[in-house]
Motif scaffolding. Structure first.
Motif, mmCIF file in Angstrom:
data_model
loop_
_atom_site.group_PDB
_atom_site.id
_atom_site.type_symbol
_atom_site.label_atom_id
_atom_site.label_comp_id
_atom_site.label_asym_id
_atom_site.label_seq_id
_atom_site.Cartn_x
_atom_site.Cartn_y
_atom_site.Cartn_z
ATOM 1 N N LEU A 112 0.722 -1.111 0.048
ATOM 2 C CA LEU A 112 0.129 -0.021 -0.103
ATOM 3 C C LEU A 112 0.739 1.203 -0.173
ATOM 4 O O LEU A 112 1.086 1.836 1.007
ATOM 5 N N PHE A 113 1.426 1.608 -1.350
ATOM 6 C CA PHE A 113 2.438 2.652 -1.322
ATOM 7 C C PHE A 113 1.580 4.003 -1.267
ATOM 8 O O PHE A 113 0.596 4.303 -1.904
ATOM 9 N N ASP A 114 2.315 4.488 -0.242
ATOM 10 C CA ASP A 114 1.584 6.087 -0.069
ATOM 11 C C ASP A 114 2.818 7.148 -0.369
ATOM 12 O O ASP A 114 3.886 7.199 0.338
ATOM 13 N N GLU A 116 3.057 10.395 -0.191
ATOM 14 C CA GLU A 116 3.599 11.380 0.833
ATOM 15 C C GLU A 116 4.402 10.633 2.029
ATOM 16 O O GLU A 116 5.276 11.094 2.380
ATOM 17 N N GLN A 117 3.909 9.421 2.237
ATOM 18 C CA GLN A 117 4.800 8.597 3.357
ATOM 19 C C GLN A 117 6.098 8.432 2.942
ATOM 20 O O GLN A 117 7.084 8.616 3.701
ATOM 21 N N SER A 170 6.246 4.107 -8.414
ATOM 22 C CA SER A 170 5.821 3.371 -7.237
ATOM 23 C C SER A 170 5.344 1.830 -7.437
ATOM 24 O O SER A 170 5.030 1.635 -8.562
ATOM 25 N N GLN B 210 -4.144 11.866 -4.668
ATOM 26 C CA GLN B 210 -3.160 11.173 -4.094
ATOM 27 C C GLN B 210 -3.337 9.703 -4.665
ATOM 28 O O GLN B 210 -4.340 9.115 -4.016
ATOM 29 N N ASN B 212 -1.333 5.701 -6.223
ATOM 30 C CA ASN B 212 0.061 5.093 -6.592
ATOM 31 C C ASN B 212 -0.430 4.480 -7.987
ATOM 32 O O ASN B 212 -1.399 4.288 -8.680
ATOM 33 N N SER B 213 0.565 3.419 -8.316
ATOM 34 C CA SER B 213 0.613 2.781 -9.450
ATOM 35 C C SER B 213 -0.633 1.679 -9.626
ATOM 36 O O SER B 213 -1.360 1.693 -10.510
ATOM 37 N N ASN B 216 -4.233 1.414 -5.361
ATOM 38 C CA ASN B 216 -4.862 0.801 -4.114
ATOM 39 C C ASN B 216 -4.870 1.647 -2.978
ATOM 40 O O ASN B 216 -4.996 1.103 -1.888
ATOM 41 N N LEU B 217 -4.399 2.894 -3.170
ATOM 42 C CA LEU B 217 -4.400 3.813 -2.001
ATOM 43 C C LEU B 217 -4.573 5.078 -2.631
ATOM 44 O O LEU B 217 -3.752 5.733 -3.319
#
Lengths: 353, 300
Positions: A112-114, A116-117, A170, B210, B212-213, B216-217
């Motif tokens: 679960l790539f964030d 900003e994190q 990502s 925001q 991601n690829s 899933n977030l």
């Protein structure tokens, strides 16, 4: 009420001298033909401000005017770093890029790539290890980030003129870095990347090129994208590779079958797609001398011979592809040459088994 | 003058002046009619005459066309052998059948998984879709060899292809394809929702979405009404299951500095439920439609 004319120098400079100089040198790098595009991409100076500037004057004066505008807007070091990133994105071929591969442990949870994190974690790790470092980020495409790192030392401020760049997509295991002159900081960079992206290990691949997009195509396996479907209206045509056997009826090709075989083999190996662009392939040989003839001084030598073979070309893979059809080499070519995109390597170390 | 003389000479003229006038009137109209009749008759005649000419011309033209057509048909049939004509029609019907089969093969991609035999094996096409919208297609080119190998593919690098092929490629190719299909369709669906939110509901978001690829977030700051400058809520959607298009975790937080009122808390909780149960862009469509009144009936 302050007027926004470029020639207004009455206000005292609120920007640090070093930052001002950094702006001046960064803007000076930009070719006049790209100036407007890059400034608009940067989006720091407003339309009105840009309109007050005469873009047809001498470059030095233009740069001066632009720096004054930046000072008026109270531009920070980060704004300058952002401009530097944009310049580099436009001129990515000016840098040589390395590729790093990261790996996770087995049986990891869903990533679960964030973003900003990731950014805050990356910056924190670098700052903790090295107080004097400038880290800037710019998002690119849908899922990538360009990171600019200006390295300092324990007692010295960061050197803004020798930054390192990292491009990371990502949820992929690959990171692309511009070869930084300050090689000592590489382990720290690797560590920051690995931890921030929640990987366990990082390894430098034997792959290097100026062409970032080609490197991406190679490691993401995006270079061979022709697929046979029922929906394609034109049948797959074999490209003639510069040879048109049926061009003139007065010319009889004696070795037509051989030529066709060469074409077929070349097409099987290199495919129909445009090859990713690399400038060289390097082979470091450390092997014992092998000879069919018995005897000879070299054959008796126990120590392996060391030599370096380097192939250079404006477009190496296309050049290799044309070798056999041009009659310069036998087909099929050595697998050491043809495995380059598949293995994702253009640096080889060959030793005796 | 004459009238007066007539009257004075013949005191016994019938009806007097007015009657005489009447008689003269009728005489005039009768004579006029008589003059007109041949005129109108003539006009009718000439009209009919021209019509006859036209019809004759048309008839001649059609006759000539028919003759020509007959002649050409005769010519073509006399040049061709009788069994060749049969062949041509057979050829035509075969051609039509082939076109039909080709069309069916092309249409197979709407089933989601289709393939084409290649010289070394088969090229499988996985066509993804979400809510009836046909989205991207992905390919896996397989080499029929023991062990089965993937020659090349267009699966994005962040989809766990190595994992899936390690598990199923050699043992159960059907399961391999279905699992891959699941992952790709879910990814396409999530991407579609994120793209829709970004493009169609920009006005509802404070700042960029925001993502991601794998999509899933997703994290964004938003408001539920089209008007107003304040973006009170911050949402964070996690899709821990890569085979689904709805989130597994939803957190909506209130952004305001003032204390959260009960209505705002109700809204916040309701939004969380909405994000759990409805695709992302549909939630925002309902925001756009309802204005400030949140339709609680949407929450199933």
């Amino acid at each position: 009420m302050r007027s926004e004319t470029a020639g207004d120098v009455v206000r005292a400079k609120e920007m640090d001298e070093t930052v001002s100089e950094f702006f001046r040198r960064t803007i000076l790098k930009i070719p006049l033909t790209e100036m407007m595009t890059i400034l608009k991409t940067w989006n720091f100076l407003s339309e009105n401000q840009l309109q007050t500037v005469n873009f047809r004057q001498r470059k030095e004066s233009l740069v001066q005017d632009l720096v004054l505008l930046c000072e008026e807007n109270r531009a920070s070091l980060n704004d300058a770093a952002l401009l530097d990133i944009i310049y580099t994105q436009f001129h990515r071929h000016q840098k040589v890029w390395d590729v790093f591969q990261m790996s996770k442990g087995p049986g990891e949870d869903t990533d679960l790539f964030d973003m900003e994190q990731f950014k805050s974690s990356f910056k924190k790790i670098l700052k903790r290890a090295l107080k004097n470092v400038t880290v800037s980020f710019r998002d690119a495409e849908e899922n990538a980030v360009w990171i600019r790192i200006a390295w300092g030392t324990q007692y010295g401020k960061p050197n803004q003129y020798k930054p390192a760049y990292v491009v990371y997509y990502s949820q992929t295991p690959y990171a692309f870095t511009s070869s930084s002159q300050l090689k000592s900081n590489l382990p720290l960079l690797g560590q920051a990347l690995t931890i921030a992206s929640k990987h366990h290990q990082i390894v430098k691949m034997d792959l290097r090129s100026r062409y970032l997009d080609s490197l991406k195509a190679i490691v993401f396996k995006q270079y061979n994208q022709t697929f046979e479907t029922h929906n394609s209206t034109t049948p797959l045509q074999e490209r003639s590779l510069g040879l048109d056997i049926n061009m003139d009826s007065r010319i009889i090709h004696e070795n037509k079958t051989e030529k066709e075989r060469v074409q077929r083999v070349t097409q099987e190996i290199f495919g129909d797609y445009p090859q990713p662009r690399l400038e060289f392939a390097q082979y470091k040989l450390e092997t014992k001398f092998k000879s069919d003839l018995n005897g000879g001084i070299l054959a008796e030598r126990e120590e392996p011979l060391r030599c370096l073979v380097k192939f250079s070309s404006p477009h190496l893979l296309e050049a290799l592809k044309s070798l056999a059809p041009a009659g310069i080499a036998d087909a099929p070519l050595s697998p050491l040459l043809t495995c380059i995109p598949n293995k994702g390597m253009n640096y080889f170390k060959i030793r005796d088994k | 003058m004459e009238l007066a003389n007539t009257l004075s000479q013949d005191g016994e003229s019938r009806g007097g002046v007015l009657a005489h006038l009447e008689r003269l009137e009728t005489q005039v109209s009768r004579s006029r009619k008589k003059m007109e009749e041949p005129q109108s008759a003539q006009a009718e005649e000439s009209a009919l005459g021209t019509r006859i000419h036209e019809l004759r011309r048309l008839r001649d033209k059609l006759r000539a066309e028919v003759k020509q057509h007959q002649a050409s048909v005769k010519a073509s049939t006399t040049n061709v052998e009788p069994d060749q004509t049969l062949e041509i029609t057979e050829q035509e019907s075969l051609k039509r059948k082939r076109e039909n089969v080709k069309a069916i093969l092309q249409a197979y991609r709407f089933t989601g998984i289709s393939g084409k035999l290649t010289s070394r094996g088969v090229c499988v096409c996985i066509s993804t879709a979400f809510e009836g919208n046909l989205l991207d297609s992905y390919f896996v080119d397989l080499v029929m060899r023991k062990p089965l190998q993937i020659h090349h593919h267009s699966i994005p690098v962040f989809i766990p292809l190595e994992e899936i092929s390690a598990k199923y490629l050699q043992t159960n190719i059907q399961h391999f394809l279905f699992t891959l299909c699941e992952y790709l369709n879910a990814y396409s669906g999530r991407k579609y929702q994120a793209d829709r939110l970004q493009s169609d509901f920009e006005a509802f978001l404070a700042g960029p979405l925001q993502r991601n690829s794998l999509c899933n977030l997703l994290s964004f700051t938003y408001k539920a009404e089209p008007e107003g400058q304040f973006f009170p809520f911050c949402a964070r959607l996690l899709y821990k299951d890569l085979t689904t298009t709805l989130p597994t975790d939803v957190t909506v937080t209130y952004q305001g500095t003032d204390a959260l009122s009960t209505t705002q808390e109700e809204q916040r909780a309701a939004h969380e439920d909405l994000f759990f149960t409805k695709p992302l862009h549909q939630v925002f469509t309902s925001f756009a439609r309802k204005g400030d009144k949140l339709d609680m009936s949407l929450v199933s």
